[in-house]
Scaffold this motif. Structure first.
Motif, PDB file in Angstrom:
ATOM      1  N   ASP A   1     112.346 -33.765  -7.908  1.00 33.35           N
ATOM      2  CA  ASP A   1     112.499 -32.944  -9.110  1.00 33.35           C
ATOM      3  C   ASP A   1     112.117 -31.477  -8.937  1.00 33.35           C
ATOM      4  N   ARG A   2     111.825 -31.054  -7.725  1.00 30.00           N
ATOM      5  CA  ARG A   2     111.406 -29.663  -7.520  1.00 30.00           C
ATOM      6  C   ARG A   2     112.562 -28.695  -7.763  1.00 30.00           C
ATOM      7  N   GLN A   3     112.234 -27.593  -8.448  1.00 26.15           N
ATOM      8  CA  GLN A   3     113.217 -26.546  -8.688  1.00 26.15           C
ATOM      9  C   GLN A   3     112.540 -25.191  -8.507  1.00 26.15           C
ATOM     10  N   GLY A   4     113.354 -24.172  -8.290  1.00 21.31           N
ATOM     11  CA  GLY A   4     112.879 -22.788  -8.254  1.00 21.31           C
ATOM     12  C   GLY A   4     111.676 -22.567  -7.366  1.00 21.31           C
ATOM     13  N   ASP A   5     110.614 -21.971  -7.960  1.00 23.87           N
ATOM     14  CA  ASP A   5     109.419 -21.628  -7.197  1.00 23.87           C
ATOM     15  C   ASP A   5     108.711 -22.854  -6.633  1.00 23.87           C
ATOM     16  N   ALA A   6     108.749 -23.977  -7.333  1.00 20.94           N
ATOM     17  CA  ALA A   6     108.119 -25.203  -6.823  1.00 20.94           C
ATOM     18  C   ALA A   6     108.799 -25.650  -5.526  1.00 20.94           C
ATOM     19  N   PHE A   7     110.133 -25.547  -5.486  1.00 18.47           N
ATOM     20  CA  PHE A   7     110.859 -25.886  -4.262  1.00 18.47           C
ATOM     21  C   PHE A   7     110.495 -24.899  -3.144  1.00 18.47           C
ATOM     22  N   ARG A   8     110.474 -23.609  -3.469  1.00 18.07           N
ATOM     23  CA  ARG A   8     110.149 -22.586  -2.473  1.00 18.07           C
ATOM     24  C   ARG A   8     108.751 -22.801  -1.879  1.00 18.07           C
ATOM     25  N   ARG A   9     107.761 -23.014  -2.763  1.00 19.65           N
ATOM     26  CA  ARG A   9     106.390 -23.199  -2.287  1.00 19.65           C
ATOM     27  C   ARG A   9     106.286 -24.411  -1.356  1.00 19.65           C
ATOM     28  N   GLU A  10     106.895 -25.522  -1.751  1.00 18.11           N
ATOM     29  CA  GLU A  10     106.835 -26.729  -0.928  1.00 18.11           C
ATOM     30  C   GLU A  10     107.551 -26.519   0.407  1.00 18.11           C
ATOM     31  N   ALA A  11     108.716 -25.882   0.381  1.00 19.41           N
ATOM     32  CA  ALA A  11     109.466 -25.640   1.620  1.00 19.41           C
ATOM     33  C   ALA A  11     108.687 -24.712   2.553  1.00 19.41           C
ATOM     34  N   MET A  12     108.081 -23.655   1.998  1.00 21.76           N
ATOM     35  CA  MET A  12     107.306 -22.737   2.827  1.00 21.76           C
ATOM     36  C   MET A  12     106.077 -23.432   3.416  1.00 21.76           C
ATOM     37  N   ALA A  13     105.397 -24.263   2.625  1.00 22.33           N
ATOM     38  CA  ALA A  13     104.227 -24.993   3.123  1.00 22.33           C
ATOM     39  C   ALA A  13     104.631 -25.955   4.241  1.00 22.33           C
ATOM     40  N   ARG A  14     105.727 -26.668   4.050  1.00 20.22           N
ATOM     41  CA  ARG A  14     106.187 -27.598   5.085  1.00 20.22           C
ATOM     42  C   ARG A  14     106.632 -26.853   6.345  1.00 20.22           C
ATOM     43  N   ALA A  15     107.290 -25.702   6.167  1.00 19.53           N
ATOM     44  CA  ALA A  15     107.735 -24.918   7.329  1.00 19.53           C
ATOM     45  C   ALA A  15     106.530 -24.418   8.125  1.00 19.53           C
ATOM     46  N   ARG A  16     105.492 -23.948   7.436  1.00 14.40           N
ATOM     47  CA  ARG A  16     104.284 -23.481   8.133  1.00 14.40           C
ATOM     48  C   ARG A  16     103.613 -24.632   8.884  1.00 14.40           C
ATOM     49  N   ALA A  17     103.533 -25.802   8.251  1.00 17.47           N
ATOM     50  CA  ALA A  17     102.954 -26.972   8.913  1.00 17.47           C
ATOM     51  C   ALA A  17     103.797 -27.380  10.120  1.00 17.47           C
ATOM     52  N   PHE A  18     105.107 -27.321   9.962  1.00 21.80           N
ATOM     53  CA  PHE A  18     106.015 -27.642  11.070  1.00 21.80           C
ATOM     54  C   PHE A  18     105.779 -26.704  12.250  1.00 21.80           C
ATOM     55  N   LEU A  19     105.651 -25.404  11.969  1.00 21.68           N
ATOM     56  CA  LEU A  19     105.436 -24.421  13.031  1.00 21.68           C
ATOM     57  C   LEU A  19     104.072 -24.622  13.707  1.00 21.68           C
ATOM     58  N   ARG A  20     103.038 -24.932  12.913  1.00 20.81           N
ATOM     59  CA  ARG A  20     101.721 -25.199  13.499  1.00 20.81           C
ATOM     60  C   ARG A  20     101.777 -26.401  14.443  1.00 20.81           C
ATOM     61  N   CYS A  21     102.439 -27.470  14.002  1.00 24.46           N
ATOM     62  CA  CYS A  21     102.573 -28.675  14.846  1.00 24.46           C
ATOM     63  C   CYS A  21     103.357 -28.367  16.114  1.00 24.46           C
ATOM     64  N   SER A  22     104.413 -27.583  15.985  1.00 28.22           N
ATOM     65  CA  SER A  22     105.220 -27.220  17.154  1.00 28.22           C
ATOM     66  C   SER A  22     104.412 -26.415  18.157  1.00 28.22           C
ATOM     67  N   LYS A  23     103.605 -25.466  17.674  1.00 25.17           N
ATOM     68  CA  LYS A  23     102.776 -24.661  18.561  1.00 25.17           C
ATOM     69  C   LYS A  23     101.723 -25.521  19.248  1.00 25.17           C
ATOM     70  N   GLN A  24     101.123 -26.453  18.501  1.00 27.69           N
ATOM     71  CA  GLN A  24     100.128 -27.345  19.078  1.00 27.69           C
ATOM     72  C   GLN A  24     100.742 -28.204  20.174  1.00 27.69           C
ATOM     73  N   ARG A  25     101.933 -28.727  19.918  1.00 32.26           N
ATOM     74  CA  ARG A  25     102.630 -29.571  20.874  1.00 32.26           C
ATOM     75  C   ARG A  25     102.982 -28.770  22.138  1.00 32.26           C
ATOM     76  N   ASP A  26     103.352 -27.505  21.957  1.00 32.82           N
ATOM     77  CA  ASP A  26     103.694 -26.660  23.112  1.00 32.82           C
ATOM     78  C   ASP A  26     102.476 -26.383  23.990  1.00 32.82           C
ATOM     79  N   LYS A  27     101.296 -26.312  23.376  1.00 27.03           N
ATOM     80  CA  LYS A  27     100.058 -26.057  24.132  1.00 27.03           C
ATOM     81  C   LYS A  27      99.668 -27.262  24.980  1.00 27.03           C
ATOM     82  N   GLU A  28     100.007 -28.452  24.519  1.00 23.20           N
ATOM     83  CA  GLU A  28      99.598 -29.684  25.225  1.00 23.20           C
ATOM     84  C   GLU A  28     100.400 -29.957  26.442  1.00 23.20           C
TER      85      GLU A  28
END
Length: 184
Positions: A157-184
């Motif tokens: 049911d996410r719309q507008g800013d709620a969708f944006r906030r969730e997508a940005m939070a997930r993208a940041r988490a995705f990038l953090r996980c990717s960087k961690q995986r690259d270090k290992e």
């Protein structure tokens, strides 16, 4: 009309029509394909890299394909065909599904067209697909940086800013996980 038509790809349309016609011939309601009342619609699919999304650069997507949907007023379900962009002018069939998704997409786009019928701004409907964070939305994109694009999630049911906030939070988490995986 504020929901502007999008440019079709002839190659993608040919792929989608061939897939739909092949399935209609085998469909229990095959006679419906020949009565002229079936509707074929299309909405382009856009993708966006995680780094741009995490940085809030929402107008930096690229067209990765098209979603075609076929509906008929007498059919209890419709067909959805996904076609991937290949190079500058090519297209390849990715998936075909039969079920209520085509009817829901057609109804949602018709509802949005009604909502924006008297709006003076120009909106281009798109699907924003973010498979790497398991999110997808109908994206009403504008040419203006002063007009906020509208997002309606296709998965919850996410719309507008709620969708944006969730997508940005997930993208940041995705990038953090990717960087961690690259270090290992």
């Amino acid at each position: 009309m504020p929901l502007n038509a999008v440019v079709h790809s002839r190659a993608a349309l040919a792929v989608a029509q061939a897939a739909i016609l092949e399935q209609l011939a085998q469909w229990p309601q095959a006679a419906l394909c020949c009565d002229g009342r079936g509707q074929l619609g299309m909405i382009p699919i856009y993708a966006m890299p995680a780094a741009r999304l995490a940085a809030g650069q929402w107008n930096k997507g690229w067209r990765s394909g098209w979603r075609y949907y076929w509906t008929h007023p007498d059919a209890p379900e419709g067909m959805t065909v996904e076609v991937m962009r290949v190079g500058n002018r090519g297209a390849r069939l990715i998936s075909l599904s039969i079920g209520p998704a085509a009817l829901v997409l057609a109804a949602t786009l018709a509802q949005l067209a009604g909502e924006y019928a008297s709006d003076k701004r120009r909106f281009r409907p798109r699907i924003l697909r973010l498979p790497w964070i398991a999110m997808e939305a109908i994206w009403l994109n504008t040419d203006s940086l002063r007009v906020v694009d509208r997002f309606l999630s296709r998965l919850d049911d996410r719309q507008g800013d709620a969708f944006r906030r969730e997508a940005m939070a997930r993208a940041r988490a995705f990038l953090r996980c990717s960087k961690q995986r690259d270090k290992e």
